[in-house]
Design a protein around this motif. Structure first.
Motif, PDB file in Angstrom:
ATOM      1  N   LYS A   1      85.072  76.899  42.194  1.00  0.00           N
ATOM      2  CA  LYS A   1      86.449  76.423  42.028  1.00  0.00           C
ATOM      3  C   LYS A   1      87.031  76.872  40.693  1.00  0.00           C
ATOM      4  O   LYS A   1      88.215  77.201  40.596  1.00  0.00           O
ATOM      5  N   ARG A   2      86.217  76.893  39.655  1.00  0.00           N
ATOM      6  CA  ARG A   2      86.680  77.316  38.328  1.00  0.00           C
ATOM      7  C   ARG A   2      86.725  78.837  38.188  1.00  0.00           C
ATOM      8  O   ARG A   2      87.399  79.354  37.305  1.00  0.00           O
TER       9      ARG A   2
ATOM     10  N   ARG B   1      76.519  70.826  44.114  1.00  0.00           N
ATOM     11  CA  ARG B   1      77.741  70.375  43.449  1.00  0.00           C
ATOM     12  C   ARG B   1      78.135  71.336  42.330  1.00  0.00           C
ATOM     13  O   ARG B   1      79.314  71.653  42.149  1.00  0.00           O
ATOM     14  N   LEU B   2      77.144  71.787  41.563  1.00  0.00           N
ATOM     15  CA  LEU B   2      77.428  72.727  40.483  1.00  0.00           C
ATOM     16  C   LEU B   2      77.984  74.036  41.029  1.00  0.00           C
ATOM     17  O   LEU B   2      78.898  74.632  40.452  1.00  0.00           O
ATOM     18  N   THR B   3      77.438  74.503  42.141  1.00  0.00           N
ATOM     19  CA  THR B   3      77.919  75.737  42.755  1.00  0.00           C
ATOM     20  C   THR B   3      79.368  75.589  43.206  1.00  0.00           C
ATOM     21  O   THR B   3      80.200  76.480  42.980  1.00  0.00           O
ATOM     22  N   GLU B   4      79.677  74.470  43.841  1.00  0.00           N
ATOM     23  CA  GLU B   4      81.047  74.217  44.292  1.00  0.00           C
ATOM     24  C   GLU B   4      82.012  74.216  43.111  1.00  0.00           C
ATOM     25  O   GLU B   4      83.103  74.806  43.173  1.00  0.00           O
ATOM     26  N   LYS B   5      81.607  73.562  42.034  1.00  0.00           N
ATOM     27  CA  LYS B   5      82.468  73.463  40.850  1.00  0.00           C
ATOM     28  C   LYS B   5      82.653  74.831  40.195  1.00  0.00           C
ATOM     29  O   LYS B   5      83.750  75.174  39.749  1.00  0.00           O
TER      30      LYS B   5
ATOM     31  N   GLU C   1      84.918  85.129  41.635  1.00  0.00           N
ATOM     32  CA  GLU C   1      83.516  85.423  41.935  1.00  0.00           C
ATOM     33  C   GLU C   1      83.246  85.421  43.434  1.00  0.00           C
ATOM     34  O   GLU C   1      82.587  86.324  43.937  1.00  0.00           O
ATOM     35  N   TRP C   2      83.724  84.399  44.159  1.00  0.00           N
ATOM     36  CA  TRP C   2      83.453  84.401  45.596  1.00  0.00           C
ATOM     37  C   TRP C   2      84.211  85.512  46.314  1.00  0.00           C
ATOM     38  O   TRP C   2      83.763  86.000  47.355  1.00  0.00           O
ATOM     39  N   ARG C   3      85.313  85.936  45.741  1.00  0.00           N
ATOM     40  CA  ARG C   3      86.047  87.048  46.339  1.00  0.00           C
ATOM     41  C   ARG C   3      85.283  88.366  46.175  1.00  0.00           C
ATOM     42  O   ARG C   3      85.383  89.257  47.016  1.00  0.00           O
ATOM     43  N   LYS C   4      84.517  88.491  45.087  1.00  0.00           N
ATOM     44  CA  LYS C   4      83.732  89.706  44.854  1.00  0.00           C
ATOM     45  C   LYS C   4      82.733  89.954  45.977  1.00  0.00           C
ATOM     46  O   LYS C   4      82.421  91.100  46.303  1.00  0.00           O
ATOM     47  N   SER C   5      82.187  88.884  46.527  1.00  0.00           N
ATOM     48  CA  SER C   5      81.178  89.026  47.581  1.00  0.00           C
ATOM     49  C   SER C   5      81.791  89.046  48.977  1.00  0.00           C
ATOM     50  O   SER C   5      81.068  88.988  49.976  1.00  0.00           O
ATOM     51  N   GLY C   6      83.132  89.118  49.025  1.00  0.00           N
ATOM     52  CA  GLY C   6      83.819  89.256  50.302  1.00  0.00           C
ATOM     53  C   GLY C   6      83.855  88.011  51.155  1.00  0.00           C
ATOM     54  O   GLY C   6      84.040  88.091  52.376  1.00  0.00           O
ATOM     55  N   GLN C   7      83.702  86.844  50.532  1.00  0.00           N
ATOM     56  CA  GLN C   7      83.734  85.595  51.289  1.00  0.00           C
ATOM     57  C   GLN C   7      85.172  85.155  51.538  1.00  0.00           C
ATOM     58  O   GLN C   7      86.074  85.448  50.758  1.00  0.00           O
ATOM     59  N   ALA C   8      85.392  84.429  52.624  1.00  0.00           N
ATOM     60  CA  ALA C   8      86.739  84.006  53.003  1.00  0.00           C
ATOM     61  C   ALA C   8      87.227  82.825  52.188  1.00  0.00           C
ATOM     62  O   ALA C   8      88.444  82.587  52.092  1.00  0.00           O
ATOM     63  N   SER C   9      86.309  82.071  51.594  1.00  0.00           N
ATOM     64  CA  SER C   9      86.679  80.863  50.862  1.00  0.00           C
ATOM     65  C   SER C   9      85.515  80.459  49.966  1.00  0.00           C
ATOM     66  O   SER C   9      84.375  80.920  50.167  1.00  0.00           O
ATOM     67  N   PRO C  10      85.761  79.570  48.982  1.00  0.00           N
ATOM     68  CA  PRO C  10      84.632  79.078  48.178  1.00  0.00           C
ATOM     69  C   PRO C  10      83.620  78.310  49.022  1.00  0.00           C
ATOM     70  O   PRO C  10      82.422  78.350  48.755  1.00  0.00           O
ATOM     71  N   GLU C  11      84.114  77.614  50.046  1.00  0.00           N
ATOM     72  CA  GLU C  11      83.203  76.874  50.925  1.00  0.00           C
ATOM     73  C   GLU C  11      82.244  77.822  51.644  1.00  0.00           C
ATOM     74  O   GLU C  11      81.046  77.535  51.786  1.00  0.00           O
ATOM     75  N   ALA C  12      82.772  78.971  52.082  1.00  0.00           N
ATOM     76  CA  ALA C  12      81.924  79.960  52.754  1.00  0.00           C
ATOM     77  C   ALA C  12      80.887  80.525  51.796  1.00  0.00           C
ATOM     78  O   ALA C  12      79.733  80.772  52.173  1.00  0.00           O
ATOM     79  N   ALA C  13      81.291  80.728  50.543  1.00  0.00           N
ATOM     80  CA  ALA C  13      80.361  81.247  49.541  1.00  0.00           C
ATOM     81  C   ALA C  13      79.245  80.249  49.260  1.00  0.00           C
ATOM     82  O   ALA C  13      78.084  80.633  49.080  1.00  0.00           O
TER      83      ALA C  13
END
Length: 256
Positions: A79-80, A72-76, A84-96
Motif C-alpha cells: 500500500k505504501r 500484514r506487513l506485506t499488505e502495508k 512495487e506490485w506493478r513491477k511484477s505485473g500484478q493487477a492489484s496489491p491484493e493479487a501481489a
C-alpha cells in the motif's frame, strides 16, 4: 550505534509450572463444550489434538501469529509502495499478496523467477540492492517468509515427534531485527529509502511497521526459549552492531 545486547528471557528459565499455565490456556483450543436444551454440558475433544502436547499447540499458535503478521506487513508495504506490485505485473496489491501467501499462507516455498534463485537472506539483500529493478517487497518479504518457513521445518501443523531447532527460531528473530533496520535506514544514491515504511513526520508519525516487527520478534524469542527449555538445551546468543550485522543461518542462505 545501538547493539544487540545479550537478552535475558523469562522463557529461557521457564519452570514446569509455567508450562502448566500454557497447558490451561492452550487446552481450550483442543476441545469444545456444547450445552443442551436441558442445560447439560458435553465436552467434545478434537481427535487431531490427542497427539499434540502443550508445546505443540503453542508452536502452532506461534507460527500462525508470525505468518499472519508477515502478511500484514506485506499488505502495508504494498500500500505504501504501489510501484512495487506493478513491477511484477500484478493487477492489484491484493493479487501481489496472494502471490506470496497462496497455498494456505505457507510462505517461502515458491520460486520467483525475478529473484534469480535467491532465497532467505540473499533475497532480502536483493530488496536493498541499487541494481535490482524488480519488486522489492517481493524480495524482502519472500526472503523473510523463507526464513520463517525453514525455522518451522516447512510445516504448519506440529506434533510431539516434531523437533524444532530453538537456535533457528532465535536466529530468525535476529534476522527480523536486521531486516527492520535495513528497511528503516537503507537509501538509494539519491538519499531516498528503497521502500517506504515508518513515517517519522512529527505531525503524522506512523511507527506501525516497527511495532509489528517488534511483536513478531517477541513471539519468536519466546518460542525459542520454550523450545530450548523443552529440549534441555541452551541458546547461543549473539552480540553485534546492527549496522554491520549479517543474517544468521536458518535454512538455505544464498542462491539455489
Amino acid at each position: 550505534m545501538p547493539r544487540f545486547a545479550t537478552r535475558r528471557f523469562v522463557g529461557a528459565s521457564l519452570r514446569r509450572g509455567s508450562l502448566g499455565v500454557l497447558a490451561v490456556l492452550l487446552a481450550s483450543s483442543s476441545c469444545a463444550t456444547k450445552v443442551g436444551r436441558d442445560g447439560t454440558r458435553e465436552v467434545e475433544v478434537h481427535p487431531r489434538y490427542i497427539a499434540k502436547t502443550d508445546v505443540d499447540r503453542f508452536v502452532d499458535a506461534s507460527r500462525y501469529e508470525v505468518m499472519t503478521g508477515l502478511r500484514r506487513l506485506t499488505e502495508k508495504l504494498y500500500k505504501r509502495n504501489p510501484r512495487e506490485w506493478r513491477k511484477s505485473g500484478q493487477a492489484s496489491p491484493e493479487a501481489a499478496v496472494e502471490r506470496l501467501f497462496g497455498n494456505g499462507g505457507i510462505g517461502g516455498v515458491t520460486e520467483f523467477a525475478e529473484l534469480g534463485g535467491r532465497r532467505e537472506a540473499a533475497a532480502v539483500l536483493l530488496a536493498f540492492s541499487a541494481d535490482y529493478r524488480g519488486d522489492r517487497v517481493l524480495a524482502l518479504m519472500g526472503g523473510l517468509l523463507g526464513m520463517v518457513d525453514a525455522a518451522f521445518l516447512h510445516k504448519d501443523d506440529f506434533y510431539m515427534l516434531d523437533d524444532l531447532d530453538a537456535q533457528k527460531l532465535y536466529n530468525c528473530a535476529r534476522n527480523l531485527e536486521i531486516a527492520l533496520w535495513k528497511l528503516s535506514s537503507a537509501r538509494t544514491a539519491d538519499g531516498e529509502p528503497f521502500l517506504l515504511a515508518n513515517e517519522l513526520d512529527p505531525k503524522h508519525p506512523n511507527l506501525s511497521f516497527e511495532r509489528e516487527f517488534g511483536r513478531l520478534i517477541g513471539v519468536l524469542d519466546l518460542l525459542s526459549a520454550v523450545v530450548a527449555d523443552k529440549n534441555g538445551r541452551s541458546l547461543t546468543r549473539f552480540t553485534q552492531s546492527i549496522a554491520t550485522a549479517v543474517f544468521l543461518p536458518v535454512g538455505a542462505l544464498g542462491i539455489k
